[in-house]
Design an enzyme around this catalytic site. Structure first.
Site, PDB file in Angstrom:
ATOM      1  N   SER A 254       0.842  -1.191   0.000  1.00  0.00           N
ATOM      2  CA  SER A 254       0.000   0.000   0.000  1.00  0.00           C
ATOM      3  C   SER A 254       0.873   1.235   0.000  1.00  0.00           C
ATOM      4  O   SER A 254       2.020   1.199   0.444  1.00  0.00           O
ATOM      5  CB  SER A 254      -0.865   0.022   1.254  1.00  0.00           C
ATOM      6  N   LYS A 255       0.277   2.315  -0.476  1.00  0.00           N
ATOM      7  CA  LYS A 255       1.059   3.543  -0.598  1.00  0.00           C
ATOM      8  C   LYS A 255       1.373   4.167   0.753  1.00  0.00           C
ATOM      9  O   LYS A 255       2.169   5.083   0.837  1.00  0.00           O
ATOM     10  CB  LYS A 255       0.364   4.533  -1.530  1.00  0.00           C
ATOM     11  N   ARG A 256       0.742   3.668   1.798  1.00  0.00           N
ATOM     12  CA  ARG A 256       1.111   4.171   3.127  1.00  0.00           C
ATOM     13  C   ARG A 256       2.490   3.694   3.533  1.00  0.00           C
ATOM     14  O   ARG A 256       3.158   4.297   4.345  1.00  0.00           O
ATOM     15  CB  ARG A 256       0.138   3.648   4.184  1.00  0.00           C
ATOM     16  N   LYS A 257       2.876   2.546   3.008  1.00  0.00           N
ATOM     17  CA  LYS A 257       4.139   1.958   3.487  1.00  0.00           C
ATOM     18  C   LYS A 257       5.195   1.805   2.415  1.00  0.00           C
ATOM     19  O   LYS A 257       6.332   1.480   2.711  1.00  0.00           O
ATOM     20  CB  LYS A 257       3.841   0.598   4.111  1.00  0.00           C
TER      21      LYS A 257
END
Ligand code: GLU
Length: 484
Positions: A254-257
């Protein structure tokens, strides 16, 4: 004669070109090339609200950059076109009507209120969410009358209600699902547009796709797809669900990580051959254990049956190491060509130059003044760290604000221009009770690593969305663990 292998990548143009799309495309490409078959690009833009032509163009661009060329697609044409689902509406309508006529699908007139109530009841009873088949028993003549009278409805697939549905995945063998767990899927929405499931199955069949190779997250749709093939009386293709790419904590990438847009890697100076090499390693090990290889080597050695199902972790450090190895394979003149093509290309330099022009005194100043435009990550020294903390907030609070800024504001910007960035930052300040001055300097430091830079919004526009978002994430990570 055996049927020629035909594979496809079927992205939905609803955002940045995702590294997961590149990964799935690579495996489809490799199989098709290895067998002398065809690799097809189909654009699945049935979600009219979220699909954009800008996103479609970025997908083409990213796949071209990687060198995964397709034989048929919206831009190159081919004998099975059109290859954009929004141009195939009539085909879906005709096929949906075939299913209604044969009793495999039925119109459903349930109102939004009824479905909401049903959901609330199921929630209260802690039961399974799903459609209860209310309209399935409506007599077909009556249903036809109601449709003819213009009553709003969707078309649903009549799934078996009991027993097991057994499907076959090339890597997993037989997988069974309890029929009662599977909903009567909507095939045609009330606006007449098909859902992913209907359009995807019809197109795979009509485009004579022999192997559907896609991400694991679609395996739960497989019983519905297999039921559709049966309902149409079509032979299904081979299904192969690739293991999902994961973050270091094994959650779905995911783009959070992680940076997940191919655009990020391109701008951060990764080579396409290193990206492909790394993505290949995510699902396949070379028989001789070699970790560094070319696309041609991969195409030759690849065996679809040998894809490993372990959850592959996308590890930026390893990708960077591999990229270094590929860089060392380049001749000096080829390395120069790559630099000129990307970071030192005229197009990019002409965007950076105006931001420095008024502020430099020697040509050499250009490099010291603009160096953050030419690197992937920036370092935050002690002074930068301190200044990056928003006034009267702690470092972790600032980190939270940066994350909010990304998720609630910057991520939503489609046209990444100085004006839209400024507007987004200013409204974010208003909504979060921050003075622009208090926020802008910390953001400036987060995206450039320094306090003296060209004007912030222009700088962010030229850096690009992906570089800015990843640097803001890294800054938030730095701040999260920093002492006040
Ligand atoms: N449009 C789907 C996606 O974007 C395609 C999935 C499939 O390959 O069937 O992932």
């Amino acid at each position: 004669m055996a049927q020629a292998v035909r594979t496809r990548i079927a992205p939905s143009p609803t955002g940045d070109p995702h590294v997961g799309t590149a990964y799935v495309a690579l495996f489809n490409y490799a199989l098709a090339r290895q067998c002398g078959g065809q690799f097809v690009l189909r654009i699945e833009d049935t979600d009219r609200q979220r699909s954009t032509s800008a996103s479609e163009a970025m997908i083409f661009d990213a796949l071209h950059w990687l060198g995964l060329d397709w034989d048929e697609g919206p831009d190159v044409g081919g004998p099975y076109g059109p290859y954009r689902q929004s141009e195939r509406s009539e085909i879906y309508t005709i096929h949906a009507e075939m299913l209604v006529a044969s009793g495999h699908a039925y119109p459903c007139f349930c109102s939004r209120e009824r479905l909401d109530e049903l959901r609330a009841e199921q929630k209260a009873a802690k039961g399974r969410f799903g459609y209860d088949g209310h309209c399935r028993s409506i007599d077909s003549d009556e249903a036809a009358r109601r449709r003819a009278a213009g009553e709003a409805h969707v078309i649903r697939l009549a799934m078996p209600t009991q027993g097991e549905i057994v499907v076959r995945d090339l890597l997993r063998g037989e997988v069974s699902f309890a029929a009662e767990q599977i909903d009567d899927q909507v095939l045609v929405k009330s606006d007449g547009y098909p859902t992913y499931h209907l359009a995807n199955v019809i197109d795979d069949h009509l485009m004579e796709i022999t192997h559907v190779i896609r991400a694991e997250e679609w395996i739960s749709s497989l019983p519905k797809h297999v039921q559709l093939y049966q309902a149409f009386g079509w032979a299904p293709p081979v299904f192969c669900h690739l293991p999902l790419l994961r973050n270091a904590d094994t959650s779905k990438i995911s783009k959070r990580k992680n940076p997940v847009s191919v655009n990020y890697f391109r701008r951060a100076g990764f080579l396409p051959e290193a990206m492909l090499n790394y993505l290949a390693l995510m699902g396949f090990a070379m028989p001789d254990g070699r970790e560094e290889f070319s696309l041609a080597d991969f195409v030759e050695a690849f065996r679809l049956e040998a894809v490993s199902l372990g959850g592959p972790v996308f590890d930026l450090t390893k990708l960077t190491w591999l990229n270094g190895k590929h860089i060392r394979e380049l001749s000096p003149s080829e390395l120069l060509r790559r630099l000129r093509e990307e970071l030192l290309g005229d197009r990019y330099l002409l965007e950076v130059l105006p931001l420095a022009h008024e502020r430099i005194e020697t040509l050499a100043d250009f490099f010291s003044y603009t160096n953050f435009f030419f690197v992937g990550d920036v370092e935050y020294d002690d002074a930068a760290r301190t200044k990056m903390v928003i006034r009267e907030r702690t470092p972790p609070q600032t980190a939270k604000i940066f994350r909010l800024l990304l998720e609630e504001s910057l991520d939503a910007i489609l046209d990444w221009s100085a004006e839209s960035i400024e507007e987004a930052l200013r409204s974010f300040c208003e909504a979060n009770d921050l003075k622009p001055k208090e926020l802008f300097m910390p953001v400036r430091i987060a995206v450039t690593g320094r306090a003296a830079t060209p004007p912030l919004f222009d700088t962010m526009a030229v850096l690009g969305k992906e570089i800015c978002r990843w640097r803001l994430r890294s800054a938030a990570e730095t701040l999260r663990t920093m002492k006040a």
